[in-house]
Write an enzyme that holds these catalytic residues in place. Structure first.
Site, PDB file in Angstrom:
ATOM      1  N   ASP A  14       1.876  -3.292  -0.712  1.00 48.79           N
ATOM      2  CA  ASP A  14       0.903  -3.804  -1.483  1.00 48.79           C
ATOM      3  C   ASP A  14      -0.519  -3.480  -1.227  1.00 48.79           C
ATOM      4  OD1 ASP A  14       0.991  -6.078  -4.005  1.00 48.79           O
ATOM      5  OD2 ASP A  14      -1.029  -5.867  -2.977  1.00 48.79           O
ATOM      6  N   GLY A  73      -0.383   0.222   0.336  1.00 53.03           N
ATOM      7  CA  GLY A  73      -0.081   1.258  -0.370  1.00 53.03           C
ATOM      8  C   GLY A  73      -0.221   0.894  -1.816  1.00 53.03           C
ATOM      9  N   ASP A  74      -0.996   1.887  -2.450  1.00 49.59           N
ATOM     10  CA  ASP A  74      -1.470   1.698  -3.938  1.00 49.59           C
ATOM     11  C   ASP A  74      -0.406   2.015  -4.853  1.00 49.59           C
ATOM     12  OD1 ASP A  74      -3.637   3.054  -6.057  1.00 49.59           O
ATOM     13  OD2 ASP A  74      -3.667   0.750  -5.638  1.00 49.59           O
ATOM     14  N   HIS A 104       6.337  -3.027 -16.779  1.00 45.00           N
ATOM     15  CA  HIS A 104       5.997  -3.482 -17.564  1.00 45.00           C
ATOM     16  C   HIS A 104       4.627  -3.571 -18.186  1.00 45.00           C
ATOM     17  CE1 HIS A 104       5.454  -8.024 -17.106  1.00 45.00           C
ATOM     18  NE2 HIS A 104       4.486  -7.365 -16.302  1.00 45.00           N
TER      19      HIS A 104
END
Length: 361
Positions: free
Chosen positions: A224, A250-251, A270
């Site tokens: 994250d 981590g992007d 989504h």
């Protein structure tokens, strides 16, 4: 973990409720049935006020008269009585013969201490900024583009970061909903068949912690962008799984951490239009060996039919805010296929969320 009814039982109950609601509306003159739907937003705002004033918490010790409640919450006696009268008509609070008000099961869920509290969600749904967002739905429908970037001058995620007060309300409200989904997900799917599960953009680790508690043989990786500052390490330690789960910053659009034989993405895909969603899935595919498993936790609206489904409402919210969408099974099959995955099955849970299972090809 509490027991959850089989998804088939939940779906049957939902269908019965939908049928009863449909019959009720058919028995009323159409204009009056429509009026009831249109005025639903007023009930939402009334629940927000009750949550903001912590009325449910005040009633935790037992029934009280409106005057006593008003004194404790610092509000007008007459107005509090009228607010409670409305909410009691919706089974949120109960007016007793002596005029006192008491908690009902729904009112209990407005208490912050409730194990599945909806207080934070009520505070989000009635928040003035949330209402302002929905006031621009017409523009989103007419243009087919999200309205929030035009309204705020920036994307939704940037706006939440730059406005931390509302950002906290938003994250807590969404987090409360997300927490209600974890138990049903764990009850519906066996994660013990994997060696290492990667929770991609998994926040502070609520889902991966549940997976590791369910499957003691599994190792986890929590990835994250905020993992170094969102309390993930402390949370995983509290859950007793820190020894089996490492964290990686981590992007969303960075290369995905390798090393997992299963990758979990909960309410990630989504949020994005087709091209960005495809890019995310292709990044995951680059990290997964052929035969590896991808698990998307998303609401999957039915292809046909007119029954209520939470995904139909959330789909509109996504269209309004970020240009994302809730996808049907056929839409997921197409999207996954273009990203290098093959859809295997969609596993329903006792919540509104399904598990879209795919394999890397």
């Amino acid at each position: 973990m509490p027991a959850f009814p089989p998804p088939s039982v939940v779906r049957a109950v939902e269908k019965n409720r939908a049928d009863l609601q449909r019959t009720s509306r058919e028995l009323a003159p159409a204009p009056f049935a429509l009026l009831e739907v249109v005025m639903g937003s007023m009930v939402t705002q009334s629940v927000y006020v009750a949550a903001k004033l912590d009325i449910a918490e005040v009633l935790a010790g037992g029934p009280l008269q409106p005057a006593q409640i008003a004194k404790q919450v610092g509000a007008d006696e007459d107005a509090v009585g009228r607010l409670l009268r409305l909410l009691a008509a919706h089974q949120i609070f109960e007016k007793q013969p002596d005029g006192a008000y008491a908690l009902t099961p729904m009112a209990e869920a407005l208490r912050a201490s409730h194990p599945m509290s909806m207080r934070d969600t009520a505070l989000l749904m009635g928040h003035p900024i949330h209402w302002e967002d929905w006031g621009h739905l017409l523009e989103a429908v007419v243009t087919g583009e999200p309205s929030l970037p035009k309204l705020r001058g920036m994307g939704a995620f940037e706006y939440l970061t730059r406005n931390p007060e509302y950002g906290e309300v938003f994250m807590k409200g969404m987090g409360a909903i997300s927490e209600t989904e974890t138990g049903p997900i764990l009850a519906a799917y066996d994660f013990s068949v994997f060696d290492t599960v990667v929770d991609f953009c998994g926040g502070r680790g609520g889902l991966i912690a549940g997976i590791l508690r369910q499957a003691p043989n599994v190792s986890g990786i929590l990835s994250d962008p905020r993992v170094e500052g969102n309390g993930a390490a402390a949370f995983l330690a509290e859950q007793g799984v820190d020894g089996r789960c490492r964290t990686v910053a981590g992007d969303l659009f960075d290369p995905v951490v390798v090393g997992g034989d299963a990758y979990v993405l909960k309410h990630i895909v989504h949020d994005w239009p087709e091209e960005q969603a495809l890019q995310i899935l292709r990044n995951v595919r680059a990290a997964v060996e052929p035969g590896g498993t991808l698990l998307l936790m998303e609401m999957v609206p039915p292809e046909t039919g007119n029954d209520p489904h939470s995904g139909k409402l959330v789909d509109m919210w996504l269209m309004l805010l970020v240009g994302g969408k809730e996808r049907t099974v056929s839409q997921y099959s197409d999207l996954l296929g273009r990203a290098g995955f093959e859809l295997q099955r969609v596993v329903e849970t006792a919540s509104a969320v399904s598990i879209v299972e795919a394999v890397a090809v």
